[in-house]
Write a protein that holds these residues in place. Sequence first.
Motif, PDB file in Angstrom:
ATOM      1  N   ARG A  79     112.483   4.820  -2.491  1.00  0.00           N
ATOM      2  CA  ARG A  79     110.767   5.238  -2.907  1.00  0.00           C
ATOM      3  C   ARG A  79     110.163   5.990  -1.867  1.00  0.00           C
ATOM      4  N   ALA A  80     110.289   5.124  -0.618  1.00  0.00           N
ATOM      5  CA  ALA A  80     109.504   5.732   0.559  1.00  0.00           C
ATOM      6  C   ALA A  80     110.124   7.104   1.008  1.00  0.00           C
ATOM      7  N   SER A  81     111.380   7.292   0.771  1.00  0.00           N
ATOM      8  CA  SER A  81     111.774   8.672   1.264  1.00  0.00           C
ATOM      9  C   SER A  81     111.449   9.576   0.383  1.00  0.00           C
ATOM     10  N   SER A  82     111.347   9.250  -0.873  1.00  0.00           N
ATOM     11  CA  SER A  82     110.869  10.573  -1.840  1.00  0.00           C
ATOM     12  C   SER A  82     109.631  10.911  -1.440  1.00  0.00           C
ATOM     13  N   GLU A  83     108.587  10.045  -0.918  1.00  0.00           N
ATOM     14  CA  GLU A  83     107.199  10.345  -0.370  1.00  0.00           C
ATOM     15  C   GLU A  83     107.354  11.213   0.804  1.00  0.00           C
ATOM     16  N   LEU A  84     108.200  10.774   1.616  1.00  0.00           N
ATOM     17  CA  LEU A  84     108.325  11.468   2.830  1.00  0.00           C
ATOM     18  C   LEU A  84     108.800  13.160   2.964  1.00  0.00           C
ATOM     19  N   VAL A  85     109.497  13.135   1.668  1.00  0.00           N
ATOM     20  CA  VAL A  85     110.112  14.490   1.541  1.00  0.00           C
ATOM     21  C   VAL A  85     109.039  15.228   0.651  1.00  0.00           C
ATOM     22  N   GLN A  86     108.171  14.644  -0.230  1.00  0.00           N
ATOM     23  CA  GLN A  86     106.827  15.297  -0.838  1.00  0.00           C
ATOM     24  C   GLN A  86     105.722  15.922   0.391  1.00  0.00           C
ATOM     25  N   SER A  87     105.933  15.058   1.422  1.00  0.00           N
ATOM     26  CA  SER A  87     104.679  15.342   2.348  1.00  0.00           C
ATOM     27  C   SER A  87     105.336  16.497   3.364  1.00  0.00           C
ATOM     28  N   GLY A  88     106.709  16.294   3.388  1.00  0.00           N
ATOM     29  CA  GLY A  88     107.069  17.264   4.283  1.00  0.00           C
ATOM     30  C   GLY A  88     107.515  16.567   5.705  1.00  0.00           C
ATOM     31  N   ALA A  89     107.208  15.325   5.859  1.00  0.00           N
ATOM     32  CA  ALA A  89     107.755  14.322   6.998  1.00  0.00           C
ATOM     33  C   ALA A  89     109.152  14.467   7.315  1.00  0.00           C
ATOM     34  N   ILE A  90     109.898  14.558   6.278  1.00  0.00           N
ATOM     35  CA  ILE A  90     111.399  14.848   6.396  1.00  0.00           C
ATOM     36  C   ILE A  90     111.311  15.735   5.235  1.00  0.00           C
ATOM     37  N   GLN A  91     112.799  16.378   5.391  1.00  0.00           N
ATOM     38  CA  GLN A  91     113.161  17.587   4.358  1.00  0.00           C
ATOM     39  C   GLN A  91     113.826  17.179   3.170  1.00  0.00           C
ATOM     40  N   MET A  92     114.948  16.256   3.070  1.00  0.00           N
ATOM     41  CA  MET A  92     115.771  15.981   2.229  1.00  0.00           C
ATOM     42  C   MET A  92     115.838  14.616   2.013  1.00  0.00           C
ATOM     43  N   ALA A  93     116.358  13.822   0.627  1.00  0.00           N
ATOM     44  CA  ALA A  93     116.839  12.594   0.653  1.00  0.00           C
ATOM     45  C   ALA A  93     117.866  12.544  -0.672  1.00  0.00           C
TER      46      ALA A  93
END
Length: 346
Positions: A93-107
Amino acid sequence: MFKKIMSILIVGIMLISFVGCSKTNDTSTDAGTDVDVDTPAAVTTQVLKLSFNQSENHPQYKALETFGKHLEEETGGAYAIEISPNALLGDQRASSELVQSGAIQMAVVGNPIVENFNKDFAVIGLPYIYDSLEHQKEVFTSGILNELFASVSGNGFEVVGAFTAGSRNVYADKAIEKPADLSGYKIRVMESDTMKKMLDYMGGIGTPMAQGEVYTAVQQGVLEGGENNEVTYVDLKHYEIAPYFSYTQHLMVPDLIIINNNIYAGMSNENKEIFNRLMNETIENQFAGWNDSVEDAKKVAIENGATFVELDIRPFQENVTPLHNEVTASSEKTKKLYDEIRTLAQ
Ligand code: GCU
């Protein structure tokens, strides 16, 4: 003052690790190597940080590693993949939010995570909707999911494909052979209403929880067991706390590969074509290798005292029928997709 300097330093380090996801490559020599050269011919590599919640031994990790290698080669070093395994960047769940915000690129995230963005995704994670691995592969590679996948692209990420995670089965401190065996049993499910309802219909008490908390919860008696595929059962050593793995085969939940919207949109047509083609090949290969991974995992579990239990799945199938009706009644699109998926089974 010291504290202030320390917090500036910490924020700085975080920014470098999250935002500074690019490196400069010399295209005049071997594309994709890490030589820093300040010439106009240099290509900047966009490093795609990918969050993965399981270990480096998992077949999806290996498939993504190969994908990254080919992507870097074929894009002449324009893109590279850096996988963070073991949920180091947070749960799905946290990873999907990081991808949404662009903090990381994929999950890689389980279907229930994306179901939170569009309820229609529930249909591809329904119990007993796929008859076999071959059927699921047909569904994932036939293009019938394209419209569903595109429906969430307004949320900051794109779904670029689905991996198989085989079939999920209930494991506990005793064999589960019929719905009555689950009576009063709290079984961990993925964090989704559909999953909870499913386990309740199967006869137990569905208990949504993040995967990383399951071992301790079973050990402490908060749960009686969980449900997953053989690979994760072994990867997380769940045989130590729930040694009976019963073949209810109730689910084949897609694992979705997501990428930040802006990154995907920013790819040249040529690189996007390479990315999509390699992703499709990776998905095919991951299906091809799945059964071997299951056999390897089973061996390890048996060596460690686990018992695998065969059973008649029909009573469980009948019990979850109301869930099929509920989900297909929720929208026209879901009904259509349900019919298309079932047609591919024949
Ligand atoms: C499987 C699946 C993962 C998921 C996990 C879970 O292992 O591949 O994506 O996170 O189950 O139960 O949470």
